[in-house]
Design a protein around this motif. Structure first.
Motif, short mmCIF file in Angstrom:
data_model
loop_
_atom_site.label_atom_id
_atom_site.label_comp_id
_atom_site.label_asym_id
_atom_site.label_seq_id
_atom_site.Cartn_x
_atom_site.Cartn_y
_atom_site.Cartn_z
N ARG A 146 0.86 -1.18 0.00
CA ARG A 146 0.00 0.00 0.00
C ARG A 146 0.89 1.23 0.00
NH1 ARG A 146 -3.25 -3.55 0.09
NH2 ARG A 146 -4.68 -4.22 1.73
N THR A 147 0.37 2.24 -0.64
CA THR A 147 1.06 3.53 -0.59
C THR A 147 0.06 4.57 -0.13
OG1 THR A 147 2.48 2.88 -2.43
CG2 THR A 147 2.36 5.22 -1.92
N PHE A 148 0.38 5.22 0.96
CA PHE A 148 -0.51 6.23 1.54
C PHE A 148 0.13 7.59 1.26
CE2 PHE A 148 -2.89 3.06 3.90
CZ PHE A 148 -1.95 2.07 4.14
N ALA A 149 -0.40 8.27 0.28
CA ALA A 149 0.29 9.49 -0.16
C ALA A 149 -0.65 10.68 -0.18
CB ALA A 149 0.86 9.27 -1.55
N ASN A 150 -0.06 11.82 -0.32
CA ASN A 150 -0.79 13.07 -0.57
C ASN A 150 -1.71 13.48 0.56
OD1 ASN A 150 0.39 13.26 -3.12
ND2 ASN A 150 -1.22 11.96 -3.98
N ALA A 151 -1.35 13.12 1.76
CA ALA A 151 -2.22 13.53 2.87
C ALA A 151 -1.56 14.55 3.77
CB ALA A 151 -2.65 12.32 3.68
N ALA A 163 -5.79 -2.21 12.91
CA ALA A 163 -6.46 -1.89 11.66
C ALA A 163 -6.21 -0.46 11.23
CB ALA A 163 -7.98 -2.10 11.81
N THR A 164 -5.88 0.38 12.19
CA THR A 164 -5.67 1.78 11.86
C THR A 164 -4.29 2.23 12.35
OG1 THR A 164 -6.70 2.47 13.93
CG2 THR A 164 -8.12 2.37 11.99
N TYR A 165 -3.88 3.35 11.83
CA TYR A 165 -2.64 3.94 12.35
C TYR A 165 -2.73 5.44 12.15
CZ TYR A 165 -0.72 4.63 7.61
OH TYR A 165 -0.51 5.04 6.32
N LEU A 166 -1.92 6.17 12.90
CA LEU A 166 -1.93 7.60 12.71
C LEU A 166 -0.58 8.08 12.22
CD1 LEU A 166 -0.34 9.08 15.31
CD2 LEU A 166 -2.53 8.84 16.39
N SER A 167 -0.62 9.18 11.50
CA SER A 167 0.60 9.80 11.00
C SER A 167 0.53 11.28 11.34
CB SER A 167 0.73 9.61 9.48
OG SER A 167 -0.38 10.17 8.81
N ALA A 168 1.66 11.83 11.77
CA ALA A 168 1.67 13.22 12.22
C ALA A 168 2.72 14.02 11.47
CB ALA A 168 1.96 13.27 13.73
N ASN A 228 -3.19 12.68 11.04
CA ASN A 228 -4.19 11.97 10.26
C ASN A 228 -4.33 10.54 10.75
OD1 ASN A 228 -4.56 14.19 8.58
ND2 ASN A 228 -3.06 13.48 7.08
N LEU A 229 -5.53 10.04 10.61
CA LEU A 229 -5.81 8.65 10.98
C LEU A 229 -6.11 7.89 9.71
CD1 LEU A 229 -6.34 6.80 13.51
CD2 LEU A 229 -8.75 7.26 13.14
N TRP A 230 -5.43 6.76 9.54
CA TRP A 230 -5.60 5.95 8.34
C TRP A 230 -6.15 4.59 8.71
CZ3 TRP A 230 -3.68 7.81 3.55
CH2 TRP A 230 -2.80 8.90 3.64
N HIS A 231 -6.78 3.97 7.72
CA HIS A 231 -7.06 2.55 7.82
C HIS A 231 -6.05 1.83 6.94
CE1 HIS A 231 -9.08 -1.32 7.54
NE2 HIS A 231 -9.81 -0.95 8.58
N THR A 280 -6.21 3.49 1.03
CA THR A 280 -5.11 4.40 0.74
C THR A 280 -5.56 5.75 0.19
OG1 THR A 280 -4.89 3.47 -1.46
CG2 THR A 280 -3.52 2.52 0.27
N ASN A 281 -6.80 5.82 -0.25
CA ASN A 281 -7.20 7.08 -0.89
C ASN A 281 -7.94 8.01 0.05
OD1 ASN A 281 -9.52 5.67 -0.60
ND2 ASN A 281 -10.14 5.74 -2.74
N ARG A 282 -7.95 7.67 1.31
CA ARG A 282 -8.69 8.52 2.24
C ARG A 282 -8.07 8.43 3.62
NH1 ARG A 282 -14.57 6.96 1.76
NH2 ARG A 282 -13.75 5.17 2.88
N SER A 283 -7.94 9.55 4.26
CA SER A 283 -7.50 9.52 5.66
C SER A 283 -8.27 10.60 6.40
CB SER A 283 -6.00 9.76 5.78
OG SER A 283 -5.70 11.14 5.73
#
Lengths: 446, 283
Positions: A143-148, A163-168, A174-177, A181-184
């Motif tokens: 998975r690539t989690f980009a542009n957030a 199931a989730t993780y956060l990025s700061a 932001n909180l991701w599932h 990958t297209n939404r956070s």
């Protein structure tokens, strides 16, 4: 070898991942202790190497995005493969690391080297069989989690719900599932409407190890906010606010800068959290917001009252040697001028949460035992670390004449810094990254 | 590699700065205002250096800006208390920094800005480079500098990096000569330093395209051709404050209007341009 930018053990401690400035991830695996190699316990050998991030050029803004890996976080293992998240300034990637130790042989239509066989040569049918092969470890991006993230990502943290993780980044969390990958979801946003009023920056964030709704984030003002995701969708309002009142007698021009928190880590039991600022490490009880329960000065040495005897209970007199600490405080202007004051040191807990560790300058790293208040200073360098030799504790003194194994403050090398350290989750094995070298130390068992 | 920050040339400037910071650290007899000015100069120098980078570090810039604010606040308090009663006003301020210097220093603090300057001149010659160069920056300059530094974070400047990298070459040679900032040049440097965050939004905003209305994207492309003397000032309404929150393009002044008006202006200009062309070609 490139400069190591992050170090992380996985949940069992069998794997150790390092990320470097060139965007590479190198994973080490713990050797299994076998009868033929009884001394191999604690040895880590290279398991897999792959390029996680490449440098990107953002054509719209005419900017290069660095490929340096800022953080790696493992996911708990759920099947034979291992998963980890690695991130650079802008993009997070989920990598799957899997082993392949069998291959199929005996195809009907293909030769052993893969070429198609002539149809008339196929005279019989056979079932392909699986034969063992040399172990091959493959890493593939899943998975690539980009542009957030508008600003530079400084932390990622996997939630206990797996199931989730956060990025700061500097201003938002932001909180991701993991599957999406297209939404956070943005859960914290401290960017002011009027940028003139910008005074606060997010420096680190982590999710609680057991409560999947709780997370903390630290700021450059030396404060920590604990938020509960159940209270509202946007967690701009904190649930708890941790701040130690400033000591007015120690105020200086650089007080604010050195109080900026560079790392925050929950204890394994979830009861405490630890923060690292420029000169100290603080342990906070989550139930008490007005001050930390323990403070350890990175540059203060305790003088033992009697020489240490092995296996004897250590009686440490509470006579502290503040000179070195004060010396560093007096050096703050020079450290500000050469940008060292902005160095971000990390800290970590051991498995039972009884000891904490953090790095420092001159390739020193320090461990603090919380119960006995004993601290140890060790150096990670080629000269002092022969394989299987016991590390000698180091001490820093201020006077000109120094004892053996002591080092004077003037000869401290501020270019040799240990920013990243990690502790095995259950054993006393520590990984210390000194610029572009990785050191692994373990407790000597007789 | 493209987009990397400019490397400063090692020059006397660096030696001077290093000398200053070690003087700051080692000398306990430096009066407090001098130390403060030293720190202030270092902060501004850093901000200026960051300005030259394509992508300055937000965290560091905020830290430095806050330090500058803190110093400015203190200087403002001191100047406010000046006419009333100087010594008690300054003494508490210095007391709060007692960790930095021996108690004897606070007694040496002069009682006014003017006296501070004269005190600077009374310093030993060993500290001449410091005292000659450290002049007091006025409070107004400081606050305008800080607010402009951070305000620029909000602007999406439609300028390519070379604009930001335009050498403040005028500034650089100054440093070997005098390691601080002269008063008039302070204004220049401070306002020049306002661009330190100037490229923040353009470098960092991933919502660049999403936030802008479609018309805004083409705003500057179209109107740049018609940015001529024929633009009638009355036709252009002042920039609305609501646009500021939408990260508008900072373009030519003539383009700071809503898109509807812009199209009208374009049409007007187009017809005038045709007219001129006719005249030129016709004759």
């Amino acid at each position: 070898a490139d400069i190591i930018s992050t170090v992380e053990f996985n949940y069992t401690g069998d794997l150790l991942a390092t990320g470097d400035k060139g965007g590479r991830v190198v994973i080490f695996q713990k050797e299994q202790e076998t009868k033929s190699r009884p001394l191999s316990r604690g040895e880590y050998n290279v398991y897999s190497t792959f390029q996680s991030h490449e440098p990107e050029f953002d054509y719209l803004k005419s900017l290069e995005i660095e490929e340096k890996i800022n953080k790696i976080r493992w996911l708990p293992q759920q099947n034979a493969a291992h998963f980890l998240l690695s991130t650079n300034d802008k993009t997070i990637k989920l990598w799957k690391i899997s082993e392949r130790d069998k291959r199929a042989e005996g195809y009907n239509l293909k030769d052993e080297d893969g070429r198609l066989r002539e149809p008339f040569r196929v005279t019989e049918l056979r079932v392909p069989t699986l034969k063992p092969m040399d172990l091959m470890v493959e890493a593939s991006p899943r998975r690539t989690f980009a542009n957030a993230h508008t600003y530079h990502i400084n932390s990622i943290s996997v939630n206990s719900d797996y199931a989730t993780y956060l990025s700061a980044d500097d201003l938002r969390i932001n909180l991701w599932h993991l599957e999406v990958t297209n939404r956070s979801f943005n859960i914290v946003d401290i960017k002011p409407a009027n940028m003139e009023e910008l005074t606060e920056v997010i420096t680190a964030a982590e999710v609680h190890p057991h409560q999947c709704n709780t997370f903390v984030y630290s700021s450059r003002k030396g404060t920590i906010r604990l938020c509960d995701m159940r209270s509202s969708a946007l967690c701009d309002q904190h649930s708890k606010f941790f701040e130690e009142p400033e000591d007015p007698s120690s105020r200086s021009f650089f007080s604010e800068i050195i109080s900026s928190i560079s790392d925050v880590k929950f204890s394994h039991n979830g009861r405490y959290m630890m923060t690292r600022d420029y000169l100290s490490v603080k342990v906070w009880d989550l139930n008490m917001e007005n001050r930390p329960v323990e403070t350890y000065q990175v540059w203060r040495w305790r003088v033992p009252s009697c020489p240490l005897r092995p296996r004897a209970p250590v009686r440490v007199q509470r006579v502290s040697c503040p000179q070195v600490h004060e010396y560093l405080r007096s050096k703050l202007c020079s450290l500000y001028e050469n940008d060292c004051i902005f160095d971000k040191f990390e800290c970590c807990w051991n498995g039972p949460d009884s000891t904490i560790m953090t790095g420092s300058y001159n390739n020193f790293f320090r461990t603090f035992e919380r119960n006995t208040h004993r601290d140890t200073t060790l150096e990670a360098s080629r000269e002092s670390s022969k394989p299987r030799a016991i590390l000698k504790p180091r001490k820093v003194c201020t006077t000109g004449k120094r004892k053996k194994d002591e080092i004077t403050v003037d000869s401290l090398d501020f270019n040799k810094k240990i920013l990243h350290t990690a502790w095995h989750p259950s054993e006393n094995i520590i990984a210390v990254a000194a610029t572009n070298n990785l050191y692994l130390f373990q407790e000597k068992i007789n | 590699m493209l987009g990397r920050g400019l490397k400063r040339k090692l020059s006397d400037y660096e030696e001077n700065m290093a000398g200053l910071s070690s003087a700051f650290d080692s000398s306990r007899s430096l009066p407090y205002p001098l130390k403060r000015q030293l720190v202030l100069n270092m902060c501004l120098t850093k901000l200026q250096t960051y300005k030259m980078l394509v992508e300055p570090n937000l965290h560091r810039s905020v830290l430095i800006a806050n330090t500058v604010r803190q110093i400015q606040e203190e200087m403002r308090q001191e100047s406010n208390q000046q006419p009333v009663n100087i010594c008690p006003g300054i003494a508490p301020a210095s007391h709060s920094y007692a960790g930095m210097e021996s108690p004897g220093i606070s007694l040496q603090l002069p009682s006014g800005i003017n006296q501070q300057e004269s005190h600077c001149c009374d310093l030993r010659s060993a500290e001449d480079p410091i005292e000659n160069s450290l002049l007091i920056v006025s409070d107004d300059d400081m606050s305008s500098a800080i607010s402009s530094i951070l305000k620029d974070l909000d602007f999406v400047e439609d300028i390519s990096p070379p604009t930001c990298l335009v050498p403040t070459g005028d500034d650089q040679p100054k440093f070997p000569e005098n390691t601080g900032l002269k008063l008039e040049d302070d204004r220049q440097d401070l306002k020049g330093a306002e661009c330190v965050f100037g490229s923040f939004e353009i470098s960092n905003s991933t919502s660049y395209l999403k936030d802008l209305a479609i018309d805004d994207i083409f705003e500057d492309i179209d109107t740049s051709m018609y940015d001529s003397d024929f633009c009638c000032p009355p036709l252009m309404p002042p920039r609305s404050p609501s646009l500021a929150t939408e990260e508008p393009l900072k373009t030519f002044p003539s383009c700071n209007s809503s898109s509807a008006n812009n199209i009208q202006i374009c049409r007007t200009d187009l017809s005038e341009l045709d007219h001129i062309m006719e005249i030129l070609v016709g004759s």
